[in-house]
Design a protein around this motif. Structure first.
Motif, PDB file in Angstrom:
ATOM      1  N   THR A   1      -8.642  -0.630  36.815  1.00  0.00           N
ATOM      2  CA  THR A   1      -9.649  -0.603  37.874  1.00  0.00           C
ATOM      3  C   THR A   1      -8.997  -0.752  39.244  1.00  0.00           C
ATOM      4  O   THR A   1      -9.565  -1.361  40.143  1.00  0.00           O
ATOM      5  N   GLY A   2      -7.815  -0.189  39.403  1.00  0.00           N
ATOM      6  CA  GLY A   2      -7.133  -0.208  40.701  1.00  0.00           C
ATOM      7  C   GLY A   2      -7.943   0.487  41.778  1.00  0.00           C
ATOM      8  O   GLY A   2      -7.748   0.259  42.975  1.00  0.00           O
TER       9      GLY A   2
ATOM     10  N   TYR B   1      -0.891   2.263  37.294  1.00  0.00           N
ATOM     11  CA  TYR B   1      -2.194   2.866  37.591  1.00  0.00           C
ATOM     12  C   TYR B   1      -2.196   4.323  37.175  1.00  0.00           C
ATOM     13  O   TYR B   1      -3.160   4.843  36.624  1.00  0.00           O
ATOM     14  N   SER B   2      -1.066   4.969  37.455  1.00  0.00           N
ATOM     15  CA  SER B   2      -0.936   6.363  37.104  1.00  0.00           C
ATOM     16  C   SER B   2      -0.985   6.545  35.591  1.00  0.00           C
ATOM     17  O   SER B   2      -1.422   7.572  35.081  1.00  0.00           O
ATOM     18  N   GLY B   3      -0.544   5.534  34.849  1.00  0.00           N
ATOM     19  CA  GLY B   3      -0.587   5.619  33.390  1.00  0.00           C
ATOM     20  C   GLY B   3      -1.984   5.399  32.822  1.00  0.00           C
ATOM     21  O   GLY B   3      -2.318   5.987  31.798  1.00  0.00           O
ATOM     22  N   GLY B   4      -2.778   4.569  33.474  1.00  0.00           N
ATOM     23  CA  GLY B   4      -4.149   4.361  33.021  1.00  0.00           C
ATOM     24  C   GLY B   4      -4.228   3.714  31.653  1.00  0.00           C
ATOM     25  O   GLY B   4      -3.387   2.898  31.285  1.00  0.00           O
ATOM     26  N   LEU B   5      -5.237   4.099  30.891  1.00  0.00           N
ATOM     27  CA  LEU B   5      -5.490   3.464  29.604  1.00  0.00           C
ATOM     28  C   LEU B   5      -4.530   3.964  28.528  1.00  0.00           C
ATOM     29  O   LEU B   5      -3.983   3.182  27.753  1.00  0.00           O
TER      30      LEU B   5
ATOM     31  N   GLN C   1      -3.468  -7.548  34.729  1.00  0.00           N
ATOM     32  CA  GLN C   1      -2.837  -6.228  34.754  1.00  0.00           C
ATOM     33  C   GLN C   1      -3.900  -5.135  34.736  1.00  0.00           C
ATOM     34  O   GLN C   1      -3.786  -4.125  35.437  1.00  0.00           O
ATOM     35  N   ALA C   2      -4.965  -5.362  33.949  1.00  0.00           N
ATOM     36  CA  ALA C   2      -6.025  -4.356  33.856  1.00  0.00           C
ATOM     37  C   ALA C   2      -6.707  -4.149  35.206  1.00  0.00           C
ATOM     38  O   ALA C   2      -7.142  -3.044  35.512  1.00  0.00           O
TER      39      ALA C   2
END
Lengths: 535, 449
Positions: free
Chosen positions: A84-85, B305-309, A78-79
């Protein structure tokens, strides 16, 4: 004290300037509570033991360990998307095209600029409301090299091949890694990609576009010593600022999407005699061959191959005496079809196809490559000529018949002649190091061939472009084709004494090479000389 | 009277960790509510008194859970209710944030799902504690019959929707298979453990004769589930079957044969049926058809992805762009709004839940109770893995819900019943182990030494 309506108070807080900070505080408190919960549960573990159930058999222990590993794997995977998308170019392209979340960082990436060798901007990104749009100041002039990047139609050219780099996802230095890490931790408003510096020369490129005018054609100019491409033009082109669906509709005769310079296959005409001459030199050609005015025939059943002087004389109602005995240099200068057809057949089929193999026919050469895509040119297509077909061999030896070449391949061959026989891999990106591609001919053969090509311009068919500065060497070409008037070619290099730039010009249905293509090449080389590119 | 109240005081003292941890969950969900309400206000929504109702219901449910367990003098596990409360709390926040409660009136069915599930869990737990759950093992084939009846009933009355068959009103009563089939398996494997453990020698051949009834039932189940296009359910139940067979007979060979059978079946499914093939295509090459088969999973990943960490913050994302976000893709909503860390927290609590469920099974050691706890936990774990793995493109999408978090009454109900059963088992036995003595604490101490 008057009682305060809690909902109104909450509303006031949300509307005030404190809210954004408070919101982050709330989220931090939320995560802190999660951590506290886990810690509390861990601290109280002895009180929550199930002692009344007896000793643990531990038979499910392995199963639980497997579960933990499995779920850790899911989180790690998922990460690779969530964190890192950026390193997944197709994912990034998908989001830039189809994701409507305005907070998505993919939309805010200001892609790096694409610059020419002097730092002239060929493509840049501009904020337009919540989106970032791509702009191309020179419109169609660089359309085929740079390509387009459009939210609806995706990307092409270098915009596609160097996508990850332009998005800033290729960390090639310590500061670049630092920048990537910073982007991961804090959500930057508009992350910037990396600039891509090309080898192209805007001034020369635009001159080439202007000189081709409205005609269909292609121009390639490259540095023979290090492969740096200075001009790569194909006309007609499209405007990358305005990509429409109509552009992709098939059946348009002008095919603006086709890069004629690197993908267009054309009969090379007399330009091909450079290759046949190289073969002769490698085979140790000596002396002369008789070239009668009446022409050369491989068999009585086929038409005779004749020189253009024969036809010119016949049109004028006169009789031509013929060249008589010709040496290699003179034959090249006069562009004698009879001579080259004859020696082509003399050396035979095997030598012919070996020669084409040596000149890298039927290949794709990467002018730029990244792990995510490449920008390639194709080389000529070697004809399949049956062992018994001498007429086909004779035709192919003078660049007619089934042999086809791209303008970029022609330029590469001229560059190899200029560079003592060694072809350097053509490149578009300034930071790519020069890499040798292959030896097209021996250094001795190249030296003699270069001298002969100079003679073509001083004494032969290229006399029209013989100027003092720079001294040009090259070969004209007039390629018959079934579609209409002959294609006009010029292939050469300059300065003749100390070659720097190689050039190939092709104008579809442009007529005589000396009349249409050669003057374009001359103008480009003169301008290059003036701007110091020939030094 | 006084003796009873002292025992209750003892349980009150015993269950202090549960009380503290549940309060923590309440604090967490309250914080989340303030975030969601604030984001709603900032986006121009008006707040009404009903907007606080979900939080109040949640708080009340936690109080009821704790008090019921104390008053029934349960010695059952204290971490399981906390993990479930945490996950349901996150689920409630996500559902609320997706607008599930908008327009629902005071007694709207959506408001009743969570308290209803809690209530059912408590009833099951109290009914089954003190070893009473053992009575469920009496007639395993009743559970098998019930499972088949459930499936057949849905097939007869159900309607087709998105390629599958659902019950009336799109309720999925087949979710209850996750309980009935496990009860059947636990009962049967416990009863036939000896026969099933007798493998051939020297060749490791399983006892086909003993397995025959089980295999027959499984074939029927597979057939019915296949007609329903509920591949996910079949995978979940089959994994549970294998784990329970291995746990019940200590024969690892079942796992080997199971993996072989799964490979063969999987291959057959993919080559024969377009439904599965499309999903594999979307899994392996989502970018080949980004606006078609790949759309859903890619939209979910885009949100993450838009949410990030850290995430956008609860209530600030745009999960409405993900198709069926509130049920199958709720995990990507969490990823968008709470970021990778939020997802990690959810996974950690799932692992705590599974770990506790399996620990109960380990402590019980053998027999029906162990098989039941192990089986029910396996079902929850497999379901969670298939959902989260599908959303993150780790495994193909199977279209199943995330336990305790996804919207969907039947799924939540099944999860709560399962949890109630595990809680009941973890309360332990009364018989033999506790003779007429007033000091059970000593005995416990000895058992521990």
């Amino acid at each position: 004290m008057t009682p305060v309506d809690p909902s109104a108070l909450f509303g006031a807080i949300v509307d005030s300037e404190v809210w954004p900070i408070l919101r982050i505080g709330l989220q931090a408190a939320f995560f802190a509570t999660v951590v506290y919960l886990v810690k509390l549960g861990f601290d109280l573990r002895s009180l929550t033991e199930l002692r009344h159930l007896g000793r643990s058999k531990r038979s499910f222990r392995v199963f639980f360990i497997a579960l933990t590993i499995l779920f850790s794997g899911v989180l790690l995977y998922q990460a690779t998307w969530q964190l890192t998308g950026l390193f997944r170019p197709r994912f990034l392209t998908f989001m830039q095209a189809y994701d409507r979340r305005q907070f998505n960082p993919a939309h805010r990436i200001r892609r790096g600029r694409i610059l020419d060798r002097r730092g002239e901007i060929l493509a840049f990104s501009e904020r337009h409301g919540s989106r970032v749009l791509r702009r191309y100041p020179y419109g169609p002039a660089f359309a085929h090299v740079v390509g387009y990047s459009d939210p609806k139609f995706g990307a092409s050219g270098l915009e596609a091949a160097a996508n990850a780099y332009l998005n800033g996802a290729v960390a090639d230095s310590l500061p670049a890694w630092g920048e990537l890490g910073r982007r991961l931790l804090i959500r930057e408003q508009s992350p910037r990609g990396q600039d891509l510096k090309l080898t192209l020369d805007t001034e020369l490129q635009r001159l080439a576009v202007r000189r081709l005018g409205g005609k269909r054609g292609a121009v390639v100019v490259l540095d023979a010593r290090d492969g740096a491409i200075r001009v790569l033009v194909s006309t007609p082109a499209f405007d990358p600022n305005r990509i429409t669906a109509g552009l992709f509709r098939p059946g348009r005769p002008e095919t603006p999407l086709l890069n004629r310079a690197t993908q267009g296959l054309y009969p090379p005409g007399s330009g091909f005699k450079i290759l046949t001459a190289a073969l002769a030199l490698e085979q140790g050609f000596r002396g002369t061959r008789h070239c009668p005015a009446d022409g050369y025939a491989t068999s009585s059943r086929y038409r005779k191959i004749r020189d253009h002087e024969y036809y010119a004389a016949r049109r004028a109602g006169r009789v031509w005496k013929g060249h008589g005995n010709l040496g290699l240099a003179t034959a090249l200068a006069k562009s004698s079809n009879v001579f080259f057809a004859r020696i082509g057949v003399e050396y035979g089929h095997a030598a012919f196809s070996r020669n084409l193999e040596r000149f890298h026919f039927d290949r794709r050469i990467d002018l730029y490559q990244s792990p995510y895509g490449a920008w390639t040119m194709r080389t000529g297509r070697a004809p399949e000529i049956a062992r018994s077909d001498k007429y086909g061999l004779a035709q192919a030896s003078i660049g007619q018949g089934k042999v086809l070449m791209t303008p970029a391949h022609m330029a590469l061959i001229a560059a190899a002649v200029a560079n003592r026989g060694l072809a350097v891999n053509p490149r578009l990106v300034a930071t790519d190091p020069p890499v040798p591609l292959a030896r097209f001919m021996s250094a001795a053969a190249a030296r003699r061939l270069a001298g002969m090509l100079r003679k073509v311009v001083t004494e032969g068919t290229g006399r029209t472009i013989d100027i003092e500065q720079p001294a040009i060497a090259g070969k004209t070409g007039t390629a018959q084709n079934p579609q209409g008037a002959a294609h006009s070619w010029f292939v050469g290099f300059a300065p003749a004494g100390r070659p720097t730039l190689a050039v190939a010009v092709m104008v579809e249905h442009g007529g005589y090479g000396s009349a249409t293509a050669a003057p374009i090449a001359r103008d480009l080389l003169v301008r290059a000389h003036e701007s110091g590119l020939l030094r | 009277m006084t003796a009873a109240s002292t025992r209750e005081t003892k349980t009150w003292e015993l269950r202090r960790p549960e009380r503290l941890l549940l309060s923590g969950c309440l604090l967490l969900v309250a914080l989340g509510f303030v975030m969601v309400l604030g984001a709603g206000l900032a986006a121009g929504r008006r707040l009404g008194p009903l907007d606080l109702l979900p939080l109040l219901t949640y708080a009340a449910s936690l109080v009821v859970i704790h008090l019921t367990l104390v008053l029934s003098r349960s010695r059952g596990d204290q971490i399981l209710p906390v993990a479930a409360a945490f996950l349901s709390g996150i689920g409630l926040l996500a559902q609320y944030r997706m607008g599930a409660f908008e327009g629902a009136d005071l007694w709207g069915s959506v408001r009743l799902i969570f308290p209803g599930g809690v209530l059912v869990m408590l009833v099951v737990c109290v009914a089954g504690m003190r070893g009473r759950y053992r009575r469920l093992a009496a007639w395993p084939w009743v559970w098998a019959g019930l499972s088949v009846a459930l499936l057949a009933g849905v097939l007869i009355t159900g309607q087709r929707f998105r390629g599958g068959i659902y019950g009336l009103g799109l309720i999925t009563p087949t979710e209850l298979l996750k309980v009935t089939v496990i009860l059947f398996l636990a009962g049967l494997i416990d009863r036939d453990a000896k026969v099933l453990g007798k493998w051939g020698r020297p060749l490791p051949v399983p006892p086909f004769k003993g397995l025959l009834p089980l295999l027959g039932f499984w074939a029927l189940l597979a057939g019915l589930l296949f007609v329903q296009r509920d591949l996910g359910m079949f995978v979940i139940l089959s994994v549970a079957l294998l784990v329970m067979l291995v746990a019940g007979t200590a024969r690892l060979g079942y796992l080997v044969y199971g993996v072989l059978a799964a490979t063969g079946l999987g291959y057959l499914m993919l080559t024969l049926f377009s439904h599965g093939h499309r999903r594999i295509q979307a899994w392996l090459a989502p970018f080949d058809d980004p606006t078609g088969t790949g759309w859903q999973v890619l939209q979910g990943l885009s949100g993450m992805y838009s949410g990030g960490l850290w995430g956008e913050g609860f209530g600030r994302g745009n999960p409405e762009y993900i198709p069926i976000a509130e049920s199958d893709f709720i995990y990507s909503v969490i990823g968008e709004e709470l970021g990778f860390l939020g997802c990690a927290a959810v996974v950690v609590f799932y692992l705590i839940l599974f770990g506790r469920g399996l620990r109960v099974a380990d402590r019980i050691g053998s027999g029906f109770g162990m098989l039941l706890c192990g089986g029910l936990t396996t079902v929850l774990a497999t379901q969670t893995f298939l959902n989260i793995g599908g959303v993150t493109k780790f495994v193909p999408l199977t279209g199943i819900t995330l336990p305790f978090i996804s919207q969907g009454g039947s799924s939540l109900l099944a999860a709560f019943i399962g949890l109630g059963l595990i809680l009941a088992v973890s309360d332990g036995e009364v018989a033999k182990r506790r003779p007429q003595q007033d000091k059970p604490k000593r005995r416990r101490g000895r058992a521990d030494a």
